[in-house]
Design a protein around this motif. Structure first.
Motif, PDB file in Angstrom:
ATOM      1  N   ALA A 167       7.291   0.024  -5.564  1.00 18.77           N
ATOM      2  CA  ALA A 167       7.236  -1.432  -5.714  1.00 18.77           C
ATOM      3  C   ALA A 167       8.552  -2.103  -5.347  1.00 18.77           C
ATOM      4  CB  ALA A 167       6.840  -1.786  -7.146  1.00 18.77           C
ATOM      5  N   SER A 168       9.676  -1.498  -5.686  1.00 19.78           N
ATOM      6  CA  SER A 168      10.963  -2.124  -5.382  1.00 19.78           C
ATOM      7  C   SER A 168      11.235  -2.120  -3.882  1.00 19.78           C
ATOM      8  CB  SER A 168      12.083  -1.410  -6.141  1.00 19.78           C
ATOM      9  OG  SER A 168      12.172  -0.045  -5.762  1.00 19.78           O
ATOM     10  N   ARG A 169      10.858  -1.042  -3.210  1.00 17.90           N
ATOM     11  CA  ARG A 169      11.039  -1.005  -1.754  1.00 17.90           C
ATOM     12  C   ARG A 169      10.119  -2.015  -1.075  1.00 17.90           C
ATOM     13  NH1 ARG A 169      11.258   4.848   0.862  1.00 17.90           N
ATOM     14  NH2 ARG A 169      12.133   3.562   2.540  1.00 17.90           N
ATOM     15  N   LEU A 170       8.889  -2.157  -1.602  1.00 22.03           N
ATOM     16  CA  LEU A 170       7.966  -3.139  -1.039  1.00 22.03           C
ATOM     17  C   LEU A 170       8.514  -4.546  -1.211  1.00 22.03           C
ATOM     18  CD1 LEU A 170       5.080  -3.428   0.254  1.00 22.03           C
ATOM     19  CD2 LEU A 170       4.284  -3.944  -2.046  1.00 22.03           C
ATOM     20  N   ALA A 171       9.087  -4.832  -2.372  1.00 14.83           N
ATOM     21  CA  ALA A 171       9.613  -6.166  -2.649  1.00 14.83           C
ATOM     22  C   ALA A 171      10.755  -6.535  -1.725  1.00 14.83           C
ATOM     23  CB  ALA A 171      10.071  -6.252  -4.105  1.00 14.83           C
ATOM     24  N   ALA A 172      11.467  -5.554  -1.208  1.00 14.75           N
ATOM     25  CA  ALA A 172      12.604  -5.814  -0.332  1.00 14.75           C
ATOM     26  C   ALA A 172      12.179  -6.179   1.087  1.00 14.75           C
ATOM     27  CB  ALA A 172      13.525  -4.594  -0.300  1.00 14.75           C
ATOM     28  N   LEU A 173      10.893  -6.003   1.403  1.00 16.05           N
ATOM     29  CA  LEU A 173      10.406  -6.260   2.760  1.00 16.05           C
ATOM     30  C   LEU A 173       9.996  -7.720   2.928  1.00 16.05           C
ATOM     31  CD1 LEU A 173       8.091  -3.121   3.120  1.00 16.05           C
ATOM     32  CD2 LEU A 173      10.481  -3.350   3.875  1.00 16.05           C
ATOM     33  N   ALA A 174       9.943  -8.177   4.172  1.00 18.75           N
ATOM     34  CA  ALA A 174       9.452  -9.522   4.467  1.00 18.75           C
ATOM     35  C   ALA A 174       7.961  -9.607   4.116  1.00 18.75           C
ATOM     36  CB  ALA A 174       9.655  -9.836   5.950  1.00 18.75           C
ATOM     37  N   PRO A 175       7.485 -10.772   3.688  1.00 18.87           N
ATOM     38  CA  PRO A 175       6.068 -10.902   3.321  1.00 18.87           C
ATOM     39  C   PRO A 175       5.105 -10.421   4.412  1.00 18.87           C
ATOM     40  CG  PRO A 175       7.267 -12.845   2.612  1.00 18.87           C
ATOM     41  CD  PRO A 175       8.229 -12.009   3.412  1.00 18.87           C
ATOM     42  N   ALA A 176       5.436 -10.692   5.677  1.00 20.02           N
ATOM     43  CA  ALA A 176       4.547 -10.260   6.763  1.00 20.02           C
ATOM     44  C   ALA A 176       4.396  -8.743   6.770  1.00 20.02           C
ATOM     45  CB  ALA A 176       5.085 -10.739   8.113  1.00 20.02           C
ATOM     46  N   LEU A 177       5.504  -8.030   6.547  1.00 20.10           N
ATOM     47  CA  LEU A 177       5.453  -6.573   6.528  1.00 20.10           C
ATOM     48  C   LEU A 177       4.784  -6.060   5.251  1.00 20.10           C
ATOM     49  CD1 LEU A 177       6.032  -3.909   7.844  1.00 20.10           C
ATOM     50  CD2 LEU A 177       8.413  -4.068   7.065  1.00 20.10           C
ATOM     51  N   GLN A 178       4.992  -6.759   4.140  1.00 23.30           N
ATOM     52  CA  GLN A 178       4.302  -6.380   2.903  1.00 23.30           C
ATOM     53  C   GLN A 178       2.786  -6.385   3.112  1.00 23.30           C
ATOM     54  OE1 GLN A 178       5.616  -9.230   0.010  1.00 23.30           O
ATOM     55  NE2 GLN A 178       7.687  -8.369  -0.164  1.00 23.30           N
ATOM     56  N   ARG A 179       2.287  -7.491   3.678  1.00 22.88           N
ATOM     57  CA  ARG A 179       0.842  -7.596   3.897  1.00 22.88           C
ATOM     58  C   ARG A 179       0.352  -6.516   4.844  1.00 22.88           C
ATOM     59  NH1 ARG A 179       2.271 -13.300   4.382  1.00 22.88           N
ATOM     60  NH2 ARG A 179       1.665 -14.367   2.450  1.00 22.88           N
ATOM     61  N   ARG A 180       1.079  -6.319   5.905  1.00 27.86           N
ATOM     62  CA  ARG A 180       0.666  -5.308   6.887  1.00 27.86           C
ATOM     63  C   ARG A 180       0.624  -3.921   6.263  1.00 27.86           C
ATOM     64  NH1 ARG A 180      -1.305  -6.399  12.158  1.00 27.86           N
ATOM     65  NH2 ARG A 180      -0.767  -8.554  12.603  1.00 27.86           N
ATOM     66  N   LEU A 181       1.633  -3.605   5.483  1.00 28.12           N
ATOM     67  CA  LEU A 181       1.709  -2.277   4.888  1.00 28.12           C
ATOM     68  C   LEU A 181       0.580  -2.060   3.877  1.00 28.12           C
ATOM     69  CD1 LEU A 181       3.509   0.253   4.992  1.00 28.12           C
ATOM     70  CD2 LEU A 181       4.704  -0.646   3.003  1.00 28.12           C
ATOM     71  N   LEU A 182       0.298  -3.077   3.067  1.00 27.20           N
ATOM     72  CA  LEU A 182      -0.777  -2.963   2.086  1.00 27.20           C
ATOM     73  C   LEU A 182      -2.132  -2.820   2.770  1.00 27.20           C
ATOM     74  CD1 LEU A 182       0.470  -5.639  -0.464  1.00 27.20           C
ATOM     75  CD2 LEU A 182       0.258  -3.182  -0.898  1.00 27.20           C
ATOM     76  N   ARG A 183      -2.357  -3.590   3.816  1.00 31.50           N
ATOM     77  CA  ARG A 183      -3.634  -3.484   4.528  1.00 31.50           C
ATOM     78  C   ARG A 183      -3.737  -2.143   5.256  1.00 31.50           C
ATOM     79  NH1 ARG A 183      -5.038  -7.024   8.487  1.00 31.50           N
ATOM     80  NH2 ARG A 183      -7.229  -6.907   7.882  1.00 31.50           N
ATOM     81  N   PHE A 184      -2.626  -1.668   5.792  1.00 29.29           N
ATOM     82  CA  PHE A 184      -2.617  -0.356   6.446  1.00 29.29           C
ATOM     83  C   PHE A 184      -2.973   0.732   5.447  1.00 29.29           C
ATOM     84  CE2 PHE A 184      -0.555   3.568   7.736  1.00 29.29           C
ATOM     85  CZ  PHE A 184      -0.894   3.677   9.071  1.00 29.29           C
ATOM     86  N   ALA A 185      -2.371   0.661   4.242  1.00 32.35           N
ATOM     87  CA  ALA A 185      -2.664   1.657   3.215  1.00 32.35           C
ATOM     88  C   ALA A 185      -4.128   1.606   2.818  1.00 32.35           C
ATOM     89  CB  ALA A 185      -1.777   1.420   1.997  1.00 32.35           C
ATOM     90  N   ALA A 186      -4.661   0.398   2.653  1.00 27.74           N
ATOM     91  CA  ALA A 186      -6.076   0.259   2.283  1.00 27.74           C
ATOM     92  C   ALA A 186      -6.988   0.824   3.362  1.00 27.74           C
ATOM     93  CB  ALA A 186      -6.396  -1.212   2.027  1.00 27.74           C
ATOM     94  N   GLU A 187      -6.618   0.622   4.612  1.00 21.85           N
ATOM     95  CA  GLU A 187      -7.431   1.145   5.722  1.00 21.85           C
ATOM     96  C   GLU A 187      -7.480   2.665   5.707  1.00 21.85           C
ATOM     97  OE1 GLU A 187      -5.665  -0.571   9.165  1.00 21.85           O
ATOM     98  OE2 GLU A 187      -6.369  -2.614   8.678  1.00 21.85           O
ATOM     99  N   GLN A 188      -6.391   3.301   5.269  1.00 19.52           N
ATOM    100  CA  GLN A 188      -6.392   4.764   5.187  1.00 19.52           C
ATOM    101  C   GLN A 188      -7.391   5.244   4.143  1.00 19.52           C
ATOM    102  OE1 GLN A 188      -4.419   5.889   7.745  1.00 19.52           O
ATOM    103  NE2 GLN A 188      -4.153   3.669   7.835  1.00 19.52           N
ATOM    104  N   LEU A 189      -7.727   4.373   3.193  1.00 22.26           N
ATOM    105  CA  LEU A 189      -8.675   4.715   2.135  1.00 22.26           C
ATOM    106  C   LEU A 189     -10.070   4.171   2.420  1.00 22.26           C
ATOM    107  CD1 LEU A 189      -6.357   3.970  -0.927  1.00 22.26           C
ATOM    108  CD2 LEU A 189      -6.766   6.162   0.188  1.00 22.26           C
ATOM    109  N   GLY A 190     -10.272   3.632   3.636  1.00 25.57           N
ATOM    110  CA  GLY A 190     -11.595   3.170   4.034  1.00 25.57           C
ATOM    111  C   GLY A 190     -11.928   1.754   3.635  1.00 25.57           C
ATOM    112  N   ALA A 191     -10.935   0.951   3.255  1.00 29.15           N
ATOM    113  CA  ALA A 191     -11.174  -0.434   2.848  1.00 29.15           C
ATOM    114  C   ALA A 191     -10.490  -1.389   3.817  1.00 29.15           C
ATOM    115  CB  ALA A 191     -10.667  -0.677   1.431  1.00 29.15           C
ATOM    116  N   ALA A 192     -10.986  -2.613   3.875  1.00 25.24           N
ATOM    117  CA  ALA A 192     -10.403  -3.638   4.738  1.00 25.24           C
ATOM    118  C   ALA A 192     -10.272  -4.925   3.933  1.00 25.24           C
ATOM    119  CB  ALA A 192     -11.260  -3.862   5.976  1.00 25.24           C
ATOM    120  N   PRO A 193      -9.225  -5.058   3.105  1.00 23.51           N
ATOM    121  CA  PRO A 193      -9.082  -6.234   2.242  1.00 23.51           C
ATOM    122  C   PRO A 193      -8.890  -7.519   3.033  1.00 23.51           C
ATOM    123  CG  PRO A 193      -7.078  -4.901   2.196  1.00 23.51           C
ATOM    124  CD  PRO A 193      -8.105  -4.107   2.948  1.00 23.51           C
ATOM    125  N   ASP A 194      -9.518  -8.592   2.554  1.00 24.49           N
ATOM    126  CA  ASP A 194      -9.323  -9.890   3.176  1.00 24.49           C
ATOM    127  C   ASP A 194      -8.030 -10.517   2.651  1.00 24.49           C
ATOM    128  OD1 ASP A 194      -9.919 -10.747   0.603  1.00 24.49           O
ATOM    129  OD2 ASP A 194     -11.878 -11.572   1.123  1.00 24.49           O
TER     130      ASP A 194
END
Length: 337
Positions: free
Chosen positions: A272-299
C-alpha cells in the motif's frame, strides 16, 4: 481536361509480398472496394488474394443474394472463394447477446478457423475512417477507458494469424467515388437503416448532429483513436516492466517469503505504501492490471473503490466487486482474490 480516376487509399505497409490474404466480402461498398482495389494491385504488391463471405443467417433471401453476389465477384476476379453459414439468432439467444454482438463474435471465429486451416496467412476487413469514428463514439458513450477509445486497430493478432484493416484512413465518400468510377455495383444491407441498432443510430442520427458543431469530427475521432492506441501501447510496455516489481503473488508467510494462493483462488497483493507513492494514473493502471490477472475488468467506480481501500482504508476492511473480485486491506498490503 479529363480528371484522373480516383485511387483508393490503402495502407500498403500492412501488406507484404507473398502474403496469402483473404478479404472479408459482405457485398457492401466498403468490402467490394477493398477487394477490387487489392485485386487490381495484387501483382504489384505480391499478394495471393482470396475472397471470403460469411452468411449470418439473417435477412432471409437478401442474405442469400449477398452470398451469390460475393461469389460471382470472386469468380469475375478469378479468386478462390471461401464461404460459411452460421445461425446468428440462435447463437445470440444461447449466449444472451444482441444480434450485433453475436454476429461479430461468429464472424471473427470463422476468420480464425480460416486462418487455422493454413489456406491464408491473414484476413483483411474493410473498416473505414467512418467506422472508426462510429466505434470511438459508441465506446465513449459506454464509458470506455483509454483502450476502448483506441477504437478499431489496424492489426489484430490471433494465435492463428492476423486481421488487417487497410482502409482505416479511407472515407466512405472515397470508396463510393472509386466504385462509381469502375461502374462496380455493390449490395445495400437493409438492416443498416434500422434505428433499433445502436451503431445505426450513431451513424444516421448522432454523428450528423455532432458534425453540425464540428464538420471535422470524424477525422478528429480517428485521430483520437490513433493517439489512444499509441498511449495504450506505451502503458502496456510500462506495466510489463513495473508490475513484476510491485505485484506480489500469494500471501506473506511466517518467517518471510510468500505462500502460494489458497483454495479461495488466485491471490495478488500490492504494498500500500509503494502504491501511494505512485501517480494516480499509474495507481489505476496497476490495480486494473492486477485485476485482469485474476480474470476481472473493474470499471471506473470499482477501480476508485480499490484505490480508496488501498490508500485510506483501515486494516481488516474488505470489499467485493463485480466478476468475483474481492479486496482486503491489511496493515501493509491490498490483497486481491
Amino acid at each position: 481536361m479529363r480528371s484522373s480516376p480516383p485511387v483508393l487509399p490503402i495502407d500498403v505497409t500492412l501488406l507484404k509480398p507473398g502474403l496469402r490474404l483473404a478479404v472479408g466480402v459482405s457485398g457492401g461498398a466498403d468490402s467490394v472496394a477493398l477487394l477490387r482495389a487489392l485485386a487490381g494491385r495484387s501483382g504489384e504488391l505480391g499478394l495471393v488474394l482470396h475472397a471470403a463471405h460469411l452468411h449470418h443467417g439473417l435477412r432471409g433471401a437478401e442474405a442469400d443474394e449477398d452470398l451469390a453476389f460475393a461469389s460471382a465477384l470472386a469468380a469475375d476476379l478469378d479468386l478462390p472463394f471461401h464461404k460459411a453459414h452460421v445461425d446468428t439468432p440462435f447463437e445470440a439467444q444461447e449466449k444472451g447477446e444482441t444480434l450485433e454482438e453475436a454476429a461479430r463474435r461468429l464472424r471473427y471465429a470463422w476468420f480464425r478457423q480460416l486462418l487455422a486451416s493454413r489456406q491464408v496467412d491473414a484476413v483483411a476487413t474493410a473498416h473505414t475512417r467512418d467506422d472508426q469514428a462510429e466505434t470511438v463514439l459508441a465506446k465513449f458513450l459506454r464509458g470506455a477507458w483509454t483502450e476502448g477509445l483506441s477504437g478499431i486497430h489496424p492489426v489484430v493478432e490471433f494465435p492463428e494469424g492476423r486481421i488487417l484493416r487497410p482502409l482505416l484512413r479511407t472515407t466512405r465518400g472515397e470508396i463510393e467515388a472509386y466504385l462509381n468510377h469502375l461502374k462496380q455495383s455493390w449490395r445495400e444491407d437493409s438492416s443498416n437503416r434500422h434505428l433499433t441498432f445502436t451503431r445505426n443510430r450513431i451513424r444516421h442520427e448522432l454523428l450528423p448532429q455532432l458534425e453540425g458543431w464540428n464538420p471535422q469530427l470524424r477525422e478528429h475521432m480517428a485521430q483520437m483513436a490513433e493517439l489512444a492506441r499509441d498511449e495504450e501501447a506505451w502503458w502496456q510496455s510500462e506495466l510489463a516492466r513495473l508490475a513484476p516489481q510491485l505485484l506480489l503473488p500469494g500471501r506473506p508467510a511466517r518467517g518471510g517469503g510468500r505462500a502460494a494462493a489458497d483454495s479461495s483462488g488466485q491471490n495478488l497483493s500490492i504494498d500500500a505504501s509503494r502504491l501511494a507513492a505512485l501517480a494516480p494514473a499509474l495507481q489505476r493502471r496497476l490495480l486494473r492490471f492486477a485485476a485482469e490477472q485474476l480474470g476481472a475488468a473493474p470499471d471506473f467506480v470499482a477501480t476508485e473503490a480499490l484505490r480508496a481501500l488501498a490508500l485510506t482504508g483501515r486494516a481488516g476492511r474488505k470489499c467485493e466487486l463485480a466478476q468475483g473480485l474481492r479486496a482486503e486491506r491489511t496493515h501493509r498490503e491490498l490483497r486481491l482474490t
